[in-house]
Design a protein around this motif. Structure first.
Motif, PDB file in Angstrom:
ATOM      1  N   THR A 127     -20.565  -2.439 -17.300  1.00  0.00           N
ATOM      2  CA  THR A 127     -19.557  -1.386 -17.182  1.00  0.00           C
ATOM      3  C   THR A 127     -18.251  -1.797 -17.855  1.00  0.00           C
ATOM      4  N   GLN A 128     -17.805  -0.943 -18.751  1.00  0.00           N
ATOM      5  CA  GLN A 128     -16.486  -1.108 -19.353  1.00  0.00           C
ATOM      6  C   GLN A 128     -15.688   0.121 -18.943  1.00  0.00           C
ATOM      7  N   SER A 129     -14.723  -0.052 -18.087  1.00  0.00           N
ATOM      8  CA  SER A 129     -14.034   1.075 -17.461  1.00  0.00           C
ATOM      9  C   SER A 129     -12.856   1.585 -18.280  1.00  0.00           C
ATOM     10  N   GLN A 130     -12.580   0.947 -19.405  1.00  0.00           N
ATOM     11  CA  GLN A 130     -11.445   1.353 -20.227  1.00  0.00           C
ATOM     12  C   GLN A 130     -11.962   1.923 -21.544  1.00  0.00           C
ATOM     13  N   PRO A 131     -12.086   3.226 -21.682  1.00  0.00           N
ATOM     14  CA  PRO A 131     -12.602   3.801 -22.931  1.00  0.00           C
ATOM     15  C   PRO A 131     -11.669   3.538 -24.111  1.00  0.00           C
ATOM     16  N   GLU A 132     -10.362   3.550 -23.849  1.00  0.00           N
ATOM     17  CA  GLU A 132      -9.390   3.353 -24.927  1.00  0.00           C
ATOM     18  C   GLU A 132      -8.246   2.473 -24.445  1.00  0.00           C
ATOM     19  N   MET A 133      -7.772   1.640 -25.352  1.00  0.00           N
ATOM     20  CA  MET A 133      -6.599   0.823 -25.066  1.00  0.00           C
ATOM     21  C   MET A 133      -5.790   0.660 -26.335  1.00  0.00           C
ATOM     22  N   SER A 134      -4.518   0.385 -26.148  1.00  0.00           N
ATOM     23  CA  SER A 134      -3.673   0.095 -27.303  1.00  0.00           C
ATOM     24  C   SER A 134      -2.762  -1.074 -26.950  1.00  0.00           C
ATOM     25  N   GLY A 187     -18.365   0.507 -24.371  1.00  0.00           N
ATOM     26  CA  GLY A 187     -17.365   0.162 -25.365  1.00  0.00           C
ATOM     27  C   GLY A 187     -15.936   0.523 -24.971  1.00  0.00           C
ATOM     28  N   THR A 188     -15.002  -0.212 -25.543  1.00  0.00           N
ATOM     29  CA  THR A 188     -13.570   0.059 -25.405  1.00  0.00           C
ATOM     30  C   THR A 188     -12.974   0.139 -26.802  1.00  0.00           C
ATOM     31  N   SER A 189     -12.324   1.248 -27.084  1.00  0.00           N
ATOM     32  CA  SER A 189     -11.684   1.418 -28.385  1.00  0.00           C
ATOM     33  C   SER A 189     -10.272   0.842 -28.330  1.00  0.00           C
ATOM     34  N   LEU A 190     -10.048  -0.209 -29.083  1.00  0.00           N
ATOM     35  CA  LEU A 190      -8.748  -0.880 -29.096  1.00  0.00           C
ATOM     36  C   LEU A 190      -7.993  -0.533 -30.371  1.00  0.00           C
ATOM     37  N   THR A 191      -6.755  -0.122 -30.192  1.00  0.00           N
ATOM     38  CA  THR A 191      -5.875   0.147 -31.334  1.00  0.00           C
ATOM     39  C   THR A 191      -4.685  -0.788 -31.270  1.00  0.00           C
ATOM     40  N   VAL A 192      -4.464  -1.507 -32.347  1.00  0.00           N
ATOM     41  CA  VAL A 192      -3.300  -2.377 -32.447  1.00  0.00           C
ATOM     42  C   VAL A 192      -2.226  -1.627 -33.223  1.00  0.00           C
ATOM     43  N   ALA A 225       1.038  -8.491 -32.149  1.00  0.00           N
ATOM     44  CA  ALA A 225       1.530  -9.788 -31.676  1.00  0.00           C
ATOM     45  C   ALA A 225       1.509  -9.931 -30.146  1.00  0.00           C
ATOM     46  N   GLU A 226       1.227  -8.848 -29.446  1.00  0.00           N
ATOM     47  CA  GLU A 226       1.142  -8.935 -27.990  1.00  0.00           C
ATOM     48  C   GLU A 226      -0.269  -9.336 -27.558  1.00  0.00           C
ATOM     49  N   THR A 227      -0.418  -9.492 -26.252  1.00  0.00           N
ATOM     50  CA  THR A 227      -1.707  -9.877 -25.678  1.00  0.00           C
ATOM     51  C   THR A 227      -2.319  -8.694 -24.933  1.00  0.00           C
ATOM     52  N   VAL A 228      -3.623  -8.554 -25.050  1.00  0.00           N
ATOM     53  CA  VAL A 228      -4.325  -7.461 -24.372  1.00  0.00           C
ATOM     54  C   VAL A 228      -5.597  -8.009 -23.730  1.00  0.00           C
ATOM     55  N   THR A 229      -5.965  -7.427 -22.603  1.00  0.00           N
ATOM     56  CA  THR A 229      -7.186  -7.846 -21.894  1.00  0.00           C
ATOM     57  C   THR A 229      -8.111  -6.656 -21.712  1.00  0.00           C
ATOM     58  N   LEU A 256      -3.466  -6.384 -36.642  1.00  0.00           N
ATOM     59  CA  LEU A 256      -3.931  -5.050 -37.018  1.00  0.00           C
ATOM     60  C   LEU A 256      -5.444  -5.039 -37.241  1.00  0.00           C
ATOM     61  N   GLY A 257      -5.975  -6.131 -37.730  1.00  0.00           N
ATOM     62  CA  GLY A 257      -7.417  -6.226 -37.969  1.00  0.00           C
ATOM     63  C   GLY A 257      -8.245  -6.277 -36.707  1.00  0.00           C
ATOM     64  N   ASP A 258      -7.585  -6.393 -35.572  1.00  0.00           N
ATOM     65  CA  ASP A 258      -8.325  -6.381 -34.309  1.00  0.00           C
ATOM     66  C   ASP A 258      -8.672  -4.962 -33.871  1.00  0.00           C
TER      67      ASP A 258
END
Lengths: 116, 115
Positions: free
Chosen positions: A5-12, A109-114, A16-20, A84-86
């Protein structure tokens, strides 16, 4: 049956910051492996990091690290110094070794936008 | 090694047509997997082969789907007849069982659109 289970469909995250990214799984197995895959817009799946369940030490790969909590069945991915490449989809995966082959189970999946 | 090769990269077809997706695994790998990825269901395992023999096809959605692996370097996934709900990205992956640390290597995927 195993579930991931991935409960976060989208994150931004700001560059240079940190994300989990969170991932939980359900299994009655004791021997298994956990993975994080990255899928950039090119759609190819790229292995980011791998964790063996029998190892207590959390896996790290450069800016990527995991927080593996076996009792809680949690396997989160931390990305430090985001670039940005992340920007990509990130899939958490559970693998159970079997004599007839390895069975993989993936989260949605979780869609991550930097953000620059 | 060129990695796992899939063709075509994009396929657009009309409902009712037959669609054939192709995969060339990494040389020396003895496992081959077919996955389907959609936004709603994520990544689903459809079928996998070991030494060209289908081991588990319980993920194949229905009889319209079939997969073959005539030799160690080639596999096909066929949909006949295709339907709009089959639209998805289809991934092929291969692996070599080496102790317990083997990992699947994914191809670039085929984006299928059924109109």
């Amino acid at each position: 049956a195993q579930t991931v289970t991935q409960s976060q469909p989208e994150m931004s995250v700001q560059e240079a910051e940190t994300v989990t990214l969170s991932c939980t799984y359900d299994t009655s197995e004791n021997n298994y492996y956990l993975f994080w895959y990255k899928q950039p817009p090119s759609r190819q799946m790229i292995l980011v990091i791998r964790q063996e369940a029998y190892k207590q030490q959390n896996a790290t790969e450069n800016r990527f690290s995991v927080n593996f909590q076996k009792a809680a069945k949690s396997f989160s991915l931390k990305i430090s110094d985001s670039q940005l490449g992340d920007t990509a989809m990130y899939f958490c995966a559970f693998m159970k070794p079997e004599n007839t082959g390895n069975q993989f189970y993936f989260g949605t999946g979780t869609s991550l936008t930097v953000i620059p | 090694d060129a990695g796992v090769i899939q063709s075509p990269r994009h396929e657009v077809t009309e409902m009712g047509q037959e669609v054939t997706l192709r995969c060339k695994p990494i040389s020396g790998h003895d496992y081959l997997f077919w996955y389907r990825q959609t936004m709603m269901r994520g990544l689903e395992l459809l079928i996998y082969f070991n030494n060209n023999v289908p081991i588990d096809d319980s993920g194949m959605p229905e009889d319209r789907f079939s997969a073959k692996m005539p030799n160690a370097s080639f596999s096909t996934l066929k949909i006949q007849p295709s339907e709009p709900r089959d639209s998805a990205v289809y991934f092929c992956a291969s692996s070599f069982r080496r102790g317990r640390l083997d990992t699947q290597y994914f191809g670039p995927g085929t984006r299928l659109t059924v109109l």
